[in-house]
Design an enzyme around this catalytic site. Structure first.
Site, PDB file in Angstrom:
ATOM      1  N   PRO A 123     -56.935 -36.003  33.695  1.00 34.87           N
ATOM      2  CA  PRO A 123     -56.377 -34.871  32.951  1.00 34.87           C
ATOM      3  C   PRO A 123     -57.408 -34.329  31.956  1.00 34.87           C
ATOM      4  CG  PRO A 123     -54.829 -36.697  33.021  1.00 34.87           C
ATOM      5  CD  PRO A 123     -56.125 -37.223  33.546  1.00 34.87           C
ATOM      6  N   GLU A 124     -57.540 -33.012  31.907  1.00 32.17           N
ATOM      7  CA  GLU A 124     -58.435 -32.375  30.963  1.00 32.17           C
ATOM      8  C   GLU A 124     -57.605 -31.799  29.824  1.00 32.17           C
ATOM      9  OE1 GLU A 124     -61.311 -29.853  32.939  1.00 32.17           O
ATOM     10  OE2 GLU A 124     -61.253 -31.108  34.741  1.00 32.17           O
ATOM     11  N   ARG A 146     -53.884 -46.969  38.083  1.00 28.82           N
ATOM     12  CA  ARG A 146     -55.189 -47.649  38.115  1.00 28.82           C
ATOM     13  C   ARG A 146     -55.493 -48.411  36.822  1.00 28.82           C
ATOM     14  NH1 ARG A 146     -59.492 -43.537  40.777  1.00 28.82           N
ATOM     15  NH2 ARG A 146     -60.680 -45.485  40.891  1.00 28.82           N
ATOM     16  N   ARG A 180     -82.014 -28.967  26.600  1.00 30.85           N
ATOM     17  CA  ARG A 180     -81.737 -29.915  27.677  1.00 30.85           C
ATOM     18  C   ARG A 180     -82.187 -29.347  29.021  1.00 30.85           C
ATOM     19  NH1 ARG A 180     -75.767 -32.572  26.472  1.00 30.85           N
ATOM     20  NH2 ARG A 180     -76.016 -32.844  24.211  1.00 30.85           N
TER      21      ARG A 180
END
Length: 280
Positions: free
Chosen positions: A2-3, A112, A155
């Site tokens: 879930p975000e 899980r 980056r």
């Protein structure tokens, strides 16, 4: 996993159902889901506490308690939270049950068992849940093009992968990183140090826009949420690129593509998200 939009949906559904309720008892069925303190201590310290409300920080849920303590939960991959009648059929992967004073139960399910609870006691420094390391929320005005350039501009990783860094902006996961790049017309493969200022500005606009849209699109009633057992609340047909390899782009009609970036599937349009110029 879930975000932010999905965790916010959980908060909006569960929060009103538990606010003001007192925890009458706690049954920890699988101690591994409790990260801190021990399962026994957690159960003892929660019993008798009043839940004042349910908040969210990034992908974390935070239950505010009457004593000033906070119960923090991260759902990880498969965690689910339900408020059910006491006699509601129970799934075998139910790992923690809170009895509430109105006869309902707050249940934590996790097939899980990756999700974790932490109890942060009143006045305690939280240096263990990970919340202190989070960047600003997507809706924070600080998330500007200049901010993203400053945090990411040196980056060399792909920009879509960098958006997953919770220290930069909290709550963005793999699905919505692809959606954000599409909304901003930025090639997800482009190294951060080649993303130009205009692209960073578009990303800064796209981040809150996509997250707000997803939260609104995921809206669900408590009865619908319970019927789906806390899982079926993402309206995936509304996603514009994620999971739609080979489908026509909604802007230009070109077939969408899928590229693996830093081990994660990344969906994009080769026409609308051209590589473009380097930093200017």
């Amino acid at each position: 996993m879930p975000e932010l939009p999905e965790v916010e949906t959980v908060r909006r559904v569960i929060g009103p159902q538990v606010a003001g309720r007192t925890i009458a008892g706690v049954d920890v069925r699988h101690p591994a889901v409790v990260a801190r303190p021990s399962a026994g201590e957690l159960a003892a310290e929660l019993c008798g506490q009043r839940i004042e409300g349910l908040g969210r920080r990034g992908k974390f849920l935070v239950f505010s308690l009457g004593t000033g303590d906070a119960l923090v939960l991260h759902l990880r991959m498969t965690g689910q939270v339900l408020v059910t009648p006491g006699d509601y059929p129970e799934k075998r992967w139910t790992h923690l049950v809170m009895q509430l004073d109105d006869g309902t139960q707050l249940r934590y399910l996790d097939q899980r068992r990756f999700g974790r609870f932490w109890l942060v006691r009143a006045g305690e420094t939280d240096d263990f849940t990970g919340i202190a390391k989070l960047g600003p929320e997507p809706f924070d005005p600080i998330v500007s093009g200049s901010y993203l350039l400053g945090r990411l501009g040196r980056r060399t990783v792909p920009i879509k992968a960098a958006l997953l860094d919770q220290r930069v902006v909290a709550g963005i996961g793999n699905i919505y990183a692809s959606e954000i790049c599409f909304e901003a017309r930025v090639d997800p493969r482009k190294p951060c140090d080649e993303v130009n200022r205009a692209e960073y500005r578009r990303l800064a606009v796209a981040i809150p826009h996509v997250m707000d849209w997803a939260i609104r699109d995921n809206a669900i009633t408590p009865s619908e949420y319970l019927a789906g057992e806390g899982r079926d609340y993402r309206n995936t047909p509304s996603l514009k690129v994620y999971g739609q390899e080979g489908e026509p782009c909604r802007r230009c009609g070109e077939p969408l593509r899928n590229t693996v970036l830093e081990g994660r599937s990344s969906y994009w349009c080769p026409v609308c998200q051209k590589r473009g110029s380097k930093r200017r």
